[in-house]
Design a protein around this motif. Structure first.
Motif, PDB file in Angstrom:
ATOM      1  N   VAL A 137      30.035  36.169  40.670  1.00 32.76           N
ATOM      2  CA  VAL A 137      28.054  36.221  41.121  1.00 32.76           C
ATOM      3  C   VAL A 137      27.533  36.265  42.223  1.00 32.76           C
ATOM      4  O   VAL A 137      26.063  36.532  42.838  1.00 32.76           O
ATOM      5  CB  VAL A 137      28.331  34.675  40.469  1.00 32.76           C
ATOM      6  N   GLY A 138      28.469  36.006  43.198  1.00 33.10           N
ATOM      7  CA  GLY A 138      27.591  36.707  44.895  1.00 33.10           C
ATOM      8  C   GLY A 138      26.669  37.804  45.245  1.00 33.10           C
ATOM      9  O   GLY A 138      25.667  38.159  45.762  1.00 33.10           O
ATOM     10  N   ALA A 139      27.890  39.224  44.097  1.00 30.91           N
ATOM     11  CA  ALA A 139      27.496  40.557  44.761  1.00 30.91           C
ATOM     12  C   ALA A 139      26.549  40.637  43.612  1.00 30.91           C
ATOM     13  O   ALA A 139      25.626  41.389  43.469  1.00 30.91           O
ATOM     14  CB  ALA A 139      29.200  40.961  43.901  1.00 30.91           C
TER      15      ALA A 139
ATOM     16  N   SER B  74      46.273  24.638  39.716  1.00 27.15           N
ATOM     17  CA  SER B  74      46.732  26.146  39.967  1.00 27.15           C
ATOM     18  C   SER B  74      46.381  27.497  40.664  1.00 27.15           C
ATOM     19  O   SER B  74      45.176  27.262  40.720  1.00 27.15           O
ATOM     20  CB  SER B  74      47.260  26.085  38.040  1.00 27.15           C
ATOM     21  N   ARG B  75      47.350  27.861  40.665  1.00 26.95           N
ATOM     22  CA  ARG B  75      47.305  28.966  41.972  1.00 26.95           C
ATOM     23  C   ARG B  75      46.204  30.035  41.310  1.00 26.95           C
ATOM     24  O   ARG B  75      45.157  30.843  41.858  1.00 26.95           O
ATOM     25  CB  ARG B  75      48.368  29.609  42.808  1.00 26.95           C
ATOM     26  N   CYS B  76      46.795  30.272  40.165  1.00 25.19           N
ATOM     27  CA  CYS B  76      46.120  31.186  39.310  1.00 25.19           C
ATOM     28  C   CYS B  76      44.715  30.766  39.203  1.00 25.19           C
ATOM     29  O   CYS B  76      43.634  31.475  38.353  1.00 25.19           O
ATOM     30  CB  CYS B  76      46.187  31.551  37.305  1.00 25.19           C
TER      31      CYS B  76
ATOM     32  N   THR C  22      38.882  31.803  40.291  1.00 24.88           N
ATOM     33  CA  THR C  22      37.462  31.099  40.412  1.00 24.88           C
ATOM     34  C   THR C  22      36.931  31.557  41.968  1.00 24.88           C
ATOM     35  O   THR C  22      35.848  31.980  41.969  1.00 24.88           O
ATOM     36  CB  THR C  22      37.560  29.452  41.189  1.00 24.88           C
ATOM     37  N   ILE C  23      37.683  32.029  42.455  1.00 24.72           N
ATOM     38  CA  ILE C  23      37.517  32.452  43.227  1.00 24.72           C
ATOM     39  C   ILE C  23      36.301  34.376  43.124  1.00 24.72           C
ATOM     40  O   ILE C  23      36.086  34.601  43.993  1.00 24.72           O
ATOM     41  CB  ILE C  23      38.612  33.166  44.534  1.00 24.72           C
ATOM     42  N   ALA C  24      37.646  34.922  42.611  1.00 26.08           N
ATOM     43  CA  ALA C  24      37.074  36.048  41.849  1.00 26.08           C
ATOM     44  C   ALA C  24      35.173  35.327  41.058  1.00 26.08           C
ATOM     45  O   ALA C  24      35.023  36.748  41.298  1.00 26.08           O
ATOM     46  CB  ALA C  24      38.286  36.385  41.450  1.00 26.08           C
TER      47      ALA C  24
END
Length: 61
Positions: free
Chosen positions: A16-18, A2-4, A9-11
């Motif tokens: 994690v990248g930060a 789903s979009r949520c 997942t992107i957030a």
């Protein structure tokens, strides 16, 4: 997915990248450079002989 769930997942990946970027920058942080020695005027004429207040003992420096 789903979009949520996709946005979550992107957030999560951004967080994690930060954390990885912060950890790498902390691990590679260099020692702070020592402060350079202070430079003082070499004109000591005012301390070596009496002069009037209108005289410039350092020649305008």
């Amino acid at each position: 997915m789903s979009r949520c769930a996709g946005l979550a997942t992107i957030a999560g990946l951004i967080c994690v990248g930060a954390v990885v970027i912060i950890a790498v920058s902390a691990a590679t942080e260099q020692e702070p450079q020592p402060t350079p020695p202070r430079v003082y005027s070499s004109c000591l004429a005012a301390d070596s002989k009496p002069m009037s207040a209108s005289d410039d003992p350092c020649g305008g420096r």
